[in-house]
Scaffold this active site. Structure first.
Site, PDB file in Angstrom:
ATOM      1  N   ASP A  41       0.682  -1.095   0.013  1.00  0.00           N
ATOM      2  CA  ASP A  41      -0.186   0.221  -0.098  1.00  0.00           C
ATOM      3  C   ASP A  41       0.494   1.603  -0.279  1.00  0.00           C
ATOM      4  O   ASP A  41       0.608   2.016  -0.337  1.00  0.00           O
ATOM      5  CB  ASP A  41      -1.173   0.063   0.936  1.00  0.00           C
ATOM      6  CG  ASP A  41      -0.556   0.047   2.258  1.00  0.00           C
ATOM      7  OD1 ASP A  41       0.738  -0.109   2.877  1.00  0.00           O
ATOM      8  OD2 ASP A  41      -1.176   0.556   3.615  1.00  0.00           O
ATOM      9  N   GLY A  42       2.537   0.875  -0.205  1.00  0.00           N
ATOM     10  CA  GLY A  42       3.434   2.608  -0.426  1.00  0.00           C
ATOM     11  C   GLY A  42       3.862   2.719   1.308  1.00  0.00           C
ATOM     12  O   GLY A  42       4.084   3.742   0.624  1.00  0.00           O
ATOM     13  N   GLU A  43       3.221   2.293   2.127  1.00  0.00           N
ATOM     14  CA  GLU A  43       4.166   2.456   3.508  1.00  0.00           C
ATOM     15  C   GLU A  43       5.645   2.607   3.776  1.00  0.00           C
ATOM     16  O   GLU A  43       5.865   1.459   2.679  1.00  0.00           O
ATOM     17  CB  GLU A  43       2.944   1.885   4.694  1.00  0.00           C
ATOM     18  CG  GLU A  43       1.627   2.251   5.253  1.00  0.00           C
ATOM     19  CD  GLU A  43       1.115   1.348   6.538  1.00  0.00           C
ATOM     20  OE1 GLU A  43       2.144   0.715   7.172  1.00  0.00           O
ATOM     21  OE2 GLU A  43      -0.179   1.302   6.819  1.00  0.00           O
ATOM     22  N   ARG A 100      10.492  27.122   1.146  1.00  0.00           N
ATOM     23  CA  ARG A 100      10.193  27.776   0.395  1.00  0.00           C
ATOM     24  C   ARG A 100       9.074  28.501   0.833  1.00  0.00           C
ATOM     25  O   ARG A 100       8.406  29.482   0.856  1.00  0.00           O
ATOM     26  CB  ARG A 100      10.164  27.874  -0.753  1.00  0.00           C
ATOM     27  CG  ARG A 100      11.136  27.627  -1.755  1.00  0.00           C
ATOM     28  CD  ARG A 100      11.051  26.847  -3.803  1.00  0.00           C
ATOM     29  NE  ARG A 100      10.680  25.463  -2.991  1.00  0.00           N
ATOM     30  CZ  ARG A 100      10.458  25.005  -4.266  1.00  0.00           C
ATOM     31  NH1 ARG A 100      10.667  25.489  -6.072  1.00  0.00           N
ATOM     32  NH2 ARG A 100      10.657  23.490  -4.497  1.00  0.00           N
ATOM     33  N   GLN A 101       8.360  27.612   1.334  1.00  0.00           N
ATOM     34  CA  GLN A 101       7.191  27.819   2.414  1.00  0.00           C
ATOM     35  C   GLN A 101       6.872  28.283   3.300  1.00  0.00           C
ATOM     36  O   GLN A 101       7.376  27.694   4.106  1.00  0.00           O
ATOM     37  CB  GLN A 101       5.921  27.060   2.457  1.00  0.00           C
ATOM     38  CG  GLN A 101       5.406  26.798   1.004  1.00  0.00           C
ATOM     39  CD  GLN A 101       4.415  24.885   0.799  1.00  0.00           C
ATOM     40  OE1 GLN A 101       3.055  25.346   1.159  1.00  0.00           O
ATOM     41  NE2 GLN A 101       4.613  24.235   0.638  1.00  0.00           N
ATOM     42  N   ASP A 175      17.030  37.539  -8.958  1.00  0.00           N
ATOM     43  CA  ASP A 175      15.446  38.847  -8.608  1.00  0.00           C
ATOM     44  C   ASP A 175      15.956  38.669  -7.808  1.00  0.00           C
ATOM     45  O   ASP A 175      17.003  38.668  -6.885  1.00  0.00           O
ATOM     46  CB  ASP A 175      13.965  36.627  -8.614  1.00  0.00           C
ATOM     47  CG  ASP A 175      15.451  36.476  -7.451  1.00  0.00           C
ATOM     48  OD1 ASP A 175      15.841  36.750  -6.891  1.00  0.00           O
ATOM     49  OD2 ASP A 175      14.619  34.894  -7.656  1.00  0.00           O
ATOM     50  N   LYS A 198      12.227  41.758 -11.489  1.00  0.00           N
ATOM     51  CA  LYS A 198      10.713  41.135 -11.989  1.00  0.00           C
ATOM     52  C   LYS A 198       9.818  40.726 -11.283  1.00  0.00           C
ATOM     53  O   LYS A 198      10.340  41.839 -10.018  1.00  0.00           O
ATOM     54  CB  LYS A 198      11.542  39.831 -12.604  1.00  0.00           C
ATOM     55  CG  LYS A 198      11.211  38.981 -11.132  1.00  0.00           C
ATOM     56  CD  LYS A 198      12.085  37.325 -11.168  1.00  0.00           C
ATOM     57  CE  LYS A 198      12.107  36.108 -10.242  1.00  0.00           C
ATOM     58  NZ  LYS A 198      10.399  36.580  -9.483  1.00  0.00           N
ATOM     59  N   ALA A 230      13.132  26.489 -14.204  1.00  0.00           N
ATOM     60  CA  ALA A 230      14.209  27.404 -14.221  1.00  0.00           C
ATOM     61  C   ALA A 230      13.167  28.376 -14.967  1.00  0.00           C
ATOM     62  O   ALA A 230      13.898  28.945 -15.906  1.00  0.00           O
ATOM     63  CB  ALA A 230      14.882  26.193 -15.681  1.00  0.00           C
ATOM     64  N   GLY A 231      12.244  28.366 -14.796  1.00  0.00           N
ATOM     65  CA  GLY A 231      11.495  29.814 -15.330  1.00  0.00           C
ATOM     66  C   GLY A 231      12.241  31.101 -15.738  1.00  0.00           C
ATOM     67  O   GLY A 231      11.934  32.117 -16.228  1.00  0.00           O
TER      68      GLY A 231
END
Length: 317
Positions: A41-43, A100-101, A175, A198, A230-231
């Site tokens: 189940d992914g555990e 980033r948060q 930036d 920007k 990469a934007g």
């Protein structure tokens, strides 16, 4: 570096075993035996296959793609080592995901950088060793010691060896948020600084507005801590190319390279990108423009200093 093998052990998860092996090689010691598997189940299941009772344990795991699996692997390894009576557990996190948060931008936003810090502490980590956190103040999110090491000396030394200096060279911040990092990098190379101003109308979409500084006729080096889609990077490269930069390069510590990043880079005016091996390169895209430097020796030195109770800051004097 030679150790009494009865007092220290290294283990790795599945995020970047190649880097972990390089770190172990620099320390002249083997990686510990641990088996990480998943149930149907992914555990995630972790089995540490040798004793760690009374040992100082270093668990090496980047929180890279798939970030949620790699985070859970690290938490489960920490819990397994704690319950096996390890004396001290250091989570070695070359790339700290969810960073980033780090603040509330909009009402009801989460602060996931703090959440992950709390999870690592609750799991049983005694110390964190990480490289180039997205914001240095993230160290304050932890209630345990954090050793924050830098990738800039490795990248700067690489460019100095290649003679990226002189009047025709400029370091560029892609930036405004990266200005401090780019300024420190420019100081290491004794180079001038330019800034791309920007506006970002929405997530992962960047609109270039203005160039601050002189890039005309120069080799330009864009510097950031990470490259994700990469934007921003490619938009900044186009902007300084339009202002007359003759050659454009880029570097970062963490090559996330998610989504269309590799295709964007391949189609861009950027001549080369230098990154480190904190994250494995994706296997499903063009990487001809990307050069990878290893951070293994830096992490090995930091682990050695932690183990010997020596200051980490001396590494960057």
């Amino acid at each position: 570096m030679n150790y009494n093998k009865s007092t220290i052990k290294l283990f790795t998860g599945n995020a970047n075993p190649e880097l972990a092996q390089k770190i172990a090689n620099h320390l002249n010691m083997p990686l510990g035996k641990a088996k990480l598997t998943t149930f149907s189940d992914g555990e995630i299941c972790c089995e540490i296959q040798e004793t760690v009772r009374g040992f100082e344990v270093f668990l090496i795991q980047s929180l890279s793609n798939p970030v949620n699996n790699n985070l859970m692997e690290l938490l489960i390894m920490i819990d397994a080592a704690k319950r096996a009576s390890a004396e001290k557990i250091t989570a070695v996190i070359p790339y700290y995901g969810y960073a980033r948060q780090d603040r509330k931008v909009n009402p009801r936003d989460p602060i996931t950088a703090k959440l992950v810090a709390d999870l690592l502490t609750a799991a049983g980590a005694d110390r964190i060793l990480a490289m180039d956190l997205h914001a240095a103040q993230l160290q304050g999110y932890f209630d345990i010691p954090v050793d924050h090491i830098l990738g800039a000396p490795i990248l700067a030394a690489h460019y100095l060896e290649r003679r990226f200096d002189g009047e025709d060279f400029v370091v560029v911040s892609p930036d405004l948020g990266s200005v401090g990092r780019a300024r420190q990098f420019a100081n290491r190379l004794n180079a001038p600084l330019a800034i791309v101003d920007k506006r970002r109308p929405k997530a992962n979409v960047a609109e270039v507005m203005n160039i601050i500084g002189d890039v005309e006729g120069k080799r330009a080096l864009l510097v950031d801590d990470m490259i994700d889609t990469a934007g921003t990077l490619c938009g900044a490269a186009e902007a300084i190319a339009a202002r007359g930069a003759k050659e454009i390069y880029a570097c970062c510590t963490h090559g996330v390279f998610s989504g269309p990043a590799l295709e964007r880079i391949e189609a861009s005016v950027i001549k080369e990108i230098v990154t480190t091996d904190t994250i494995l390169l994706p296997q499903n895209g063009p990487v001809g423009k990307i050069r990878v430097l290893s951070v293994a020796e830096t992490f090995a030195t930091a682990i050695d200093r932690i183990y010997e109770h020596l200051p980490i800051s001396d590494m960057f004097c």
